[in-house]
Design a protein around this motif. Structure first.
Motif, PDB file in Angstrom:
ATOM      1  N   GLU A  46       0.802  -1.219   0.000  1.00  0.00           N
ATOM      2  CA  GLU A  46       0.000   0.000   0.000  1.00  0.00           C
ATOM      3  C   GLU A  46       0.835   1.269   0.000  1.00  0.00           C
ATOM      4  O   GLU A  46       0.407   2.301  -0.507  1.00  0.00           O
ATOM      5  N   VAL A  47       2.029   1.219   0.572  1.00  0.00           N
ATOM      6  CA  VAL A  47       2.908   2.398   0.513  1.00  0.00           C
ATOM      7  C   VAL A  47       3.598   2.423  -0.858  1.00  0.00           C
ATOM      8  O   VAL A  47       3.644   3.457  -1.519  1.00  0.00           O
ATOM      9  N   SER A  53       8.511  10.909  -2.985  1.00  0.00           N
ATOM     10  CA  SER A  53       8.834  11.508  -4.289  1.00  0.00           C
ATOM     11  C   SER A  53       9.618  12.806  -4.090  1.00  0.00           C
ATOM     12  O   SER A  53       9.574  13.423  -3.024  1.00  0.00           O
ATOM     13  N   GLY A  77      -3.367   9.601  -1.642  1.00  0.00           N
ATOM     14  CA  GLY A  77      -2.183   8.970  -1.043  1.00  0.00           C
ATOM     15  C   GLY A  77      -1.076   9.977  -0.800  1.00  0.00           C
ATOM     16  O   GLY A  77       0.012   9.873  -1.365  1.00  0.00           O
ATOM     17  N   SER A  82       5.240  14.876   0.173  1.00  0.00           N
ATOM     18  CA  SER A  82       6.225  15.362  -0.796  1.00  0.00           C
ATOM     19  C   SER A  82       5.543  15.981  -2.029  1.00  0.00           C
ATOM     20  O   SER A  82       5.943  17.066  -2.467  1.00  0.00           O
ATOM     21  N   GLU A 103      -5.598  10.231   2.582  1.00  0.00           N
ATOM     22  CA  GLU A 103      -4.504   9.335   2.964  1.00  0.00           C
ATOM     23  C   GLU A 103      -5.057   8.358   4.001  1.00  0.00           C
ATOM     24  O   GLU A 103      -5.669   8.780   4.976  1.00  0.00           O
ATOM     25  N   GLN A 125     -10.077   6.340   2.723  1.00  0.00           N
ATOM     26  CA  GLN A 125      -9.730   5.617   1.494  1.00  0.00           C
ATOM     27  C   GLN A 125     -10.114   6.459   0.285  1.00  0.00           C
ATOM     28  O   GLN A 125     -11.212   7.029   0.256  1.00  0.00           O
ATOM     29  N   VAL A 126      -9.293   6.449  -0.726  1.00  0.00           N
ATOM     30  CA  VAL A 126      -9.625   7.210  -1.941  1.00  0.00           C
ATOM     31  C   VAL A 126     -10.876   6.652  -2.620  1.00  0.00           C
ATOM     32  O   VAL A 126     -11.547   7.362  -3.366  1.00  0.00           O
ATOM     33  N   GLU A 127     -11.177   5.377  -2.349  1.00  0.00           N
ATOM     34  CA  GLU A 127     -12.384   4.782  -2.925  1.00  0.00           C
ATOM     35  C   GLU A 127     -13.634   5.563  -2.507  1.00  0.00           C
ATOM     36  O   GLU A 127     -14.678   5.492  -3.152  1.00  0.00           O
ATOM     37  N   GLY A 147      -0.605   9.865  -5.791  1.00  0.00           N
ATOM     38  CA  GLY A 147       0.679   9.273  -5.397  1.00  0.00           C
ATOM     39  C   GLY A 147       0.508   7.808  -5.032  1.00  0.00           C
ATOM     40  O   GLY A 147       1.410   7.207  -4.458  1.00  0.00           O
TER      41      GLY A 147
HETATM   42  C1  LIG Z   1       3.989   5.779  -2.642  1.00  0.00           C
HETATM   43  S1  LIG Z   1       3.168   6.481  -1.254  1.00  0.00           S
HETATM   44  C2  LIG Z   1       3.103   8.132  -1.904  1.00  0.00           C
HETATM   45  C3  LIG Z   1       3.474   9.181  -0.937  1.00  0.00           C
HETATM   46  C4  LIG Z   1       3.712  10.552  -1.567  1.00  0.00           C
HETATM   47  N1  LIG Z   1       2.564  11.026  -2.290  1.00  0.00           N
HETATM   48  C5  LIG Z   1       4.913  10.510  -2.476  1.00  0.00           C
HETATM   49  O1  LIG Z   1       4.751  10.517  -3.693  1.00  0.00           O
HETATM   50  O2  LIG Z   1       6.022  10.460  -1.952  1.00  0.00           O
HETATM   51  C6  LIG Z   1       1.496   5.907  -1.415  1.00  0.00           C
HETATM   52  C7  LIG Z   1       0.544   6.384  -0.344  1.00  0.00           C
HETATM   53  O3  LIG Z   1      -0.771   5.958  -0.683  1.00  0.00           O
HETATM   54  C8  LIG Z   1      -1.455   5.582   0.508  1.00  0.00           C
HETATM   55  N2  LIG Z   1      -2.570   4.700   0.101  1.00  0.00           N
HETATM   56  C9  LIG Z   1      -2.494   3.462  -0.467  1.00  0.00           C
HETATM   57  N3  LIG Z   1      -3.732   3.020  -0.766  1.00  0.00           N
HETATM   58  C10 LIG Z   1      -4.604   3.984  -0.384  1.00  0.00           C
HETATM   59  C11 LIG Z   1      -6.030   4.109  -0.446  1.00  0.00           C
HETATM   60  N4  LIG Z   1      -6.790   3.117  -0.952  1.00  0.00           N
HETATM   61  N5  LIG Z   1      -6.614   5.223   0.038  1.00  0.00           N
HETATM   62  C12 LIG Z   1      -5.836   6.232   0.569  1.00  0.00           C
HETATM   63  N6  LIG Z   1      -4.487   6.180   0.646  1.00  0.00           N
HETATM   64  C13 LIG Z   1      -3.879   5.069   0.179  1.00  0.00           C
HETATM   65  C14 LIG Z   1      -0.393   4.902   1.347  1.00  0.00           C
HETATM   66  O4  LIG Z   1      -0.709   4.918   2.715  1.00  0.00           O
HETATM   67  C15 LIG Z   1       0.831   5.772   1.034  1.00  0.00           C
HETATM   68  O5  LIG Z   1       0.964   6.828   1.939  1.00  0.00           O
END
Ligand SMILES: C[S@@+](CC[C@H](N)C(=O)[O-])C[C@H]1O[C@@H](n2cnc3c(N)ncnc32)[C@H](O)[C@@H]1O
Length: 224
Positions: A46-47, A53, A77, A82, A103, A125-127, A147
């Motif tokens: 999930e991260v 970034s 997310g 960043s 987030e 959740q973004v959903e 993100g």
């Molecule tokens: C790759 S990190 C991106 C962080 C930042 N935007 C960057 O680019 O550095 C992905 C983020 O999406 C969040 N995430 C994953 N699935 C999600 C969801 N269904 N709803 C909300 N946030 C979610 C994770 O907790 C994580 O913080």
């Protein structure tokens, strides 16, 4: 997963949160990077990235967006903020932008709220984006900046479909794909989904100043 809620992590998480709230200091950036890495190790799917970034990628995500006062911008997310920093800088230039960050990770939400108290972050959740916009009385967003590690998520298709329904006419959905994963079946599927669901699609030049290097992918809705 909320790291701060687990005793083993509590001291480190509190110390990190105090340090990470510094927006531009090198110490703050390092602490955010370490906190991000810990979250990745706990929840890699999930991260989806080992480090946040860069500014170069954040700025590329916003390139070509014609943002005006009153426009809504939604970030999916937001992590430790960043990409949010680039949006924050743009909002200072434009003035009157309305921002909603979504987030799911509670520890990240606390960091985000401390860093950018004038931005609205939903720990959700973004959903649920449609409900979150409706609850706030916000109109269709001019841009959705994602993100999310979309190619790792089982809900990739519905997230792209919902984004295409939610974004305003003339608006844009932005996400990115890393160099090393761009030829995987899921990355190809993501590009195909963007082409199918939006009126126009495109990608940026490769952003080398990011780890790993990445392309910004864009899905645009036609002006009504
Ligand atoms: C790759 S990190 C991106 C962080 C930042 N935007 C960057 O680019 O550095 C992905 C983020 O999406 C969040 N995430 C994953 N699935 C999600 C969801 N269904 N709803 C909300 N946030 C979610 C994770 O907790 C994580 O913080």
């Amino acid at each position: 997963m909320n790291l701060a809620g687990e005793p083993r992590w509590r001291f480190a998480a509190v110390r990190s949160r105090v340090m990470v709230s510094g927006m531009t200091t090198a110490q703050g950036r390092t602490a955010r990077g370490l906190y991000f890495l810990r979250c990745f190790l706990r929840n890699p799917r999930e991260v989806g990235a080992v480090c946040p970034s860069t500014r170069a990628l954040g700025d590329a995500m916003l390139t070509g967006l014609d943002l005006r006062s009153g426009d809504v911008i939604v970030e999916y997310g937001a992590g430790t903020g960043s990409l949010t920093e680039s949006i924050w800088r743009r909002s200072r230039e434009v003035g009157g932008l309305r921002y909603l960050g979504i987030e799911r990770e509670q520890g990240f939400c606390r960091v985000l709220r401390e860093r950018m108290p004038d931005f609205d972050f939903a720990c959700a959740q973004v959903e649920d984006v449609e409900d979150l916009l409706a609850e706030r009385g916000l109109p269709a967003p001019k841009a959705i900046i994602s993100g999310l590690p979309l190619i790792l998520l089982p809900t990739m298709e519905s997230i792209v479909a919902t984004a295409s329904r939610v974004v305003a006419p003339g608006g844009s959905f932005r996400t990115f794909t890393y160099l090393q994963s761009s030829i995987t079946p899921n990355a190809r599927r993501l590009r195909r989904l963007i082409r199918e669901h939006f009126d126009g699609a495109g990608s940026s030049p490769l952003i080398w100043r990011n780890f790993p290097p990445a392309w910004v992918l864009r899905g645009d809705r036609a002006v009504a």
